[in-house]
Design a protein around this motif. Structure first.
Motif, PDB file in Angstrom:
ATOM      1  N   LEU A   1     -15.918  -2.055 -17.510  1.00 22.73           N
ATOM      2  CA  LEU A   1     -16.733  -2.043 -18.812  1.00 22.73           C
ATOM      3  C   LEU A   1     -15.505  -2.989 -19.852  1.00 22.73           C
ATOM      4  O   LEU A   1     -16.119  -3.873 -20.514  1.00 22.73           O
ATOM      5  CB  LEU A   1     -16.775  -0.768 -19.226  1.00 22.73           C
ATOM      6  CG  LEU A   1     -18.066  -0.039 -19.334  1.00 22.73           C
ATOM      7  CD1 LEU A   1     -18.118   1.318 -19.638  1.00 22.73           C
ATOM      8  CD2 LEU A   1     -19.189  -0.741 -19.717  1.00 22.73           C
ATOM      9  N   ARG A   2     -14.260  -2.602 -19.732  1.00 25.31           N
ATOM     10  CA  ARG A   2     -13.329  -3.459 -20.620  1.00 25.31           C
ATOM     11  C   ARG A   2     -13.308  -4.829 -20.157  1.00 25.31           C
ATOM     12  O   ARG A   2     -13.151  -5.597 -21.374  1.00 25.31           O
ATOM     13  CB  ARG A   2     -12.040  -2.562 -20.287  1.00 25.31           C
ATOM     14  CG  ARG A   2     -11.065  -3.304 -21.184  1.00 25.31           C
ATOM     15  CD  ARG A   2      -9.499  -2.801 -20.992  1.00 25.31           C
ATOM     16  NE  ARG A   2      -9.628  -1.220 -20.752  1.00 25.31           N
ATOM     17  CZ  ARG A   2      -8.844  -0.514 -19.690  1.00 25.31           C
ATOM     18  NH1 ARG A   2      -8.086  -1.804 -19.029  1.00 25.31           N
ATOM     19  NH2 ARG A   2      -9.141   0.311 -19.296  1.00 25.31           N
ATOM     20  N   HIS A   3     -13.439  -5.255 -19.209  1.00 24.57           N
ATOM     21  CA  HIS A   3     -13.544  -6.750 -18.730  1.00 24.57           C
ATOM     22  C   HIS A   3     -14.899  -7.274 -18.710  1.00 24.57           C
ATOM     23  O   HIS A   3     -14.909  -8.594 -18.302  1.00 24.57           O
ATOM     24  CB  HIS A   3     -12.827  -7.092 -17.293  1.00 24.57           C
ATOM     25  CG  HIS A   3     -11.285  -6.528 -17.394  1.00 24.57           C
ATOM     26  ND1 HIS A   3     -10.615  -5.909 -18.525  1.00 24.57           N
ATOM     27  CD2 HIS A   3     -10.448  -6.300 -16.170  1.00 24.57           C
ATOM     28  CE1 HIS A   3      -9.550  -5.555 -18.104  1.00 24.57           C
ATOM     29  NE2 HIS A   3      -9.293  -6.079 -16.841  1.00 24.57           N
ATOM     30  N   THR A   4     -16.019  -6.884 -19.391  1.00 27.35           N
ATOM     31  CA  THR A   4     -16.952  -7.206 -19.269  1.00 27.35           C
ATOM     32  C   THR A   4     -17.282  -8.393 -20.681  1.00 27.35           C
ATOM     33  O   THR A   4     -16.787  -8.004 -21.616  1.00 27.35           O
ATOM     34  CB  THR A   4     -18.094  -6.114 -19.382  1.00 27.35           C
ATOM     35  OG1 THR A   4     -18.139  -5.607 -18.503  1.00 27.35           O
ATOM     36  CG2 THR A   4     -19.622  -6.762 -19.578  1.00 27.35           C
ATOM     37  N   ASP A   5     -17.934  -9.378 -20.203  1.00 25.35           N
ATOM     38  CA  ASP A   5     -17.900 -10.461 -21.280  1.00 25.35           C
ATOM     39  C   ASP A   5     -19.309 -10.118 -21.933  1.00 25.35           C
ATOM     40  O   ASP A   5     -20.436 -10.506 -21.638  1.00 25.35           O
ATOM     41  CB  ASP A   5     -17.902 -11.772 -20.777  1.00 25.35           C
ATOM     42  CG  ASP A   5     -18.294 -12.945 -21.616  1.00 25.35           C
ATOM     43  OD1 ASP A   5     -17.917 -12.730 -22.778  1.00 25.35           O
ATOM     44  OD2 ASP A   5     -18.274 -14.151 -21.259  1.00 25.35           O
TER      45      ASP A   5
END
Length: 99
Positions: A32-36
């Motif tokens: 989730l944190r690295h989702t664009d």
């Protein structure tokens, strides 16, 4: 031993399940944190997506934390049960007569 029984495999299964929860929650948080979020287009929608990811990330962190606590409790219950079983077995042995 005595008739007091609780299958060890129950504890093993519960421990394995809860042990992996924290890892799985961590993986999901990182994803989730690295989702664009910019791929959804409108800036308001991007902001909402980031807020959603932050809230879910926090919730997943808490679930992982509580899962680790559950593993500790499962271990304590297993240890306590084992000790109680031994004590019960000892109490059922015939008493030796004194001289």
């Amino acid at each position: 031993m005595t008739d007091l029984r609780l299958e060890g495999t129950i504890f093993e299964h519960l421990r394995k399940t809860f042990s992996t929860v924290a890892d799985r929650m961590g993986d999901a948080r990182r994803t989730l944190r690295h989702t664009d979020g910019s791929v959804v287009g409108a800036s308001k929608l991007v902001d909402d997506l980031h807020d959603f990811a932050d809230e879910w990330g926090y919730g997943m962190k808490q679930l992982g934390k509580h899962a680790k606590g559950a593993v500790k409790m499962i271990d304590q219950i297993g240890d306590s049960f084992g000790e109680l079983d031994k004590e019960l077995a000892e109490s059922m042995k015939p008493k030796k007569k004194g001289k």
